[in-house]
Design an enzyme around this catalytic site. Sequence first.
Site, PDB file in Angstrom:
ATOM      1  N   ASP A  16      65.188  64.301  72.135  1.00 44.65           N
ATOM      2  CA  ASP A  16      66.051  63.214  72.605  1.00 44.65           C
ATOM      3  C   ASP A  16      67.217  62.998  71.640  1.00 44.65           C
ATOM      4  O   ASP A  16      67.015  62.810  70.443  1.00 44.65           O
ATOM      5  CB  ASP A  16      65.250  61.914  72.706  1.00 44.65           C
ATOM      6  CG  ASP A  16      64.104  62.013  73.690  1.00 44.65           C
ATOM      7  OD1 ASP A  16      64.263  61.581  74.833  1.00 44.65           O
ATOM      8  OD2 ASP A  16      63.034  62.534  73.291  1.00 44.65           O
ATOM      9  N   ASP A  42      69.218  64.327  65.292  1.00 45.45           N
ATOM     10  CA  ASP A  42      70.255  63.285  65.321  1.00 45.45           C
ATOM     11  C   ASP A  42      69.805  61.984  64.662  1.00 45.45           C
ATOM     12  O   ASP A  42      70.458  60.952  64.817  1.00 45.45           O
ATOM     13  CB  ASP A  42      70.663  62.987  66.769  1.00 45.45           C
ATOM     14  CG  ASP A  42      69.566  62.269  67.542  1.00 45.45           C
ATOM     15  OD1 ASP A  42      68.434  62.794  67.568  1.00 45.45           O
ATOM     16  OD2 ASP A  42      69.823  61.191  68.086  1.00 45.45           O
ATOM     17  N   ASP A  59      65.199  68.666  67.347  1.00 44.90           N
ATOM     18  CA  ASP A  59      64.702  67.426  67.918  1.00 44.90           C
ATOM     19  C   ASP A  59      65.026  67.470  69.416  1.00 44.90           C
ATOM     20  O   ASP A  59      65.833  68.292  69.862  1.00 44.90           O
ATOM     21  CB  ASP A  59      65.393  66.251  67.223  1.00 44.90           C
ATOM     22  CG  ASP A  59      65.009  64.916  67.814  1.00 44.90           C
ATOM     23  OD1 ASP A  59      63.814  64.699  68.067  1.00 44.90           O
ATOM     24  OD2 ASP A  59      65.917  64.085  68.028  1.00 44.90           O
TER      25      ASP A  59
END
Length: 221
Positions: free
Chosen positions: A13, A170, A11
């Site tokens: 960001d 995250d 991922d």
Amino acid sequence: MFGSIDAVLFDLDGTLIDSAPDLGGAADDMRVARAMPCLPIERYRPMCGAGARGMLAVAFGMAPEHPDYPAMREEFFQRYEQRMTLNTQVFDGVTDMIDALEQRGLAWGIVTNKSQRFTGPLLASVDELAGAATAISGDTTPHAKPHPAPLLEACRRMAVDPARCVYVGDDERDIVAGLAAGMGTVAAAWGYLGSATAIEAWGAHAIAKSPVELLKLLDNA
């Protein structure tokens, strides 16, 4: 834990880059323009993984169902576009992690829900991420995460079997997408963790507290 792997997908960001100062900053600019007081960046940080929806929720308590939401979202996009490389940087340890992956001969790529409108210029400005074998945006395929389509498209472009790939993110939707794609999954505990569900309950194959710990997990695969 993961068996033999050929590639690692990330991922963006909250996993590779800390974009909270610019995402939150864009929302806060909207508050200032309306004579509202600034909010501390830590108010925005947990919701940065949700993009405009998360930032407008924090800044204005505004949900997508609000009649003004489309116009506010576009204003947010424009403000973010103007400042998205101002204070964004890679997380500590990410550069060393990427170097180590490349030294091991592992390909790596990026799968984000950020639209290409932002992904392209942002990645062009972050030298540390120039080696990505592919970068899939939220609008690259008809579906965004938690659908597995973007992850499977990344594997197709990299000519990698999804079963020999690990996805790191995250947010709970990252793990849901990775599992649906048949990949190994690692929850990045150093990120934003915006889900209301505890990270231990996401169902990831492993949890890494730092990029260095991620490398150790992969070494033990």
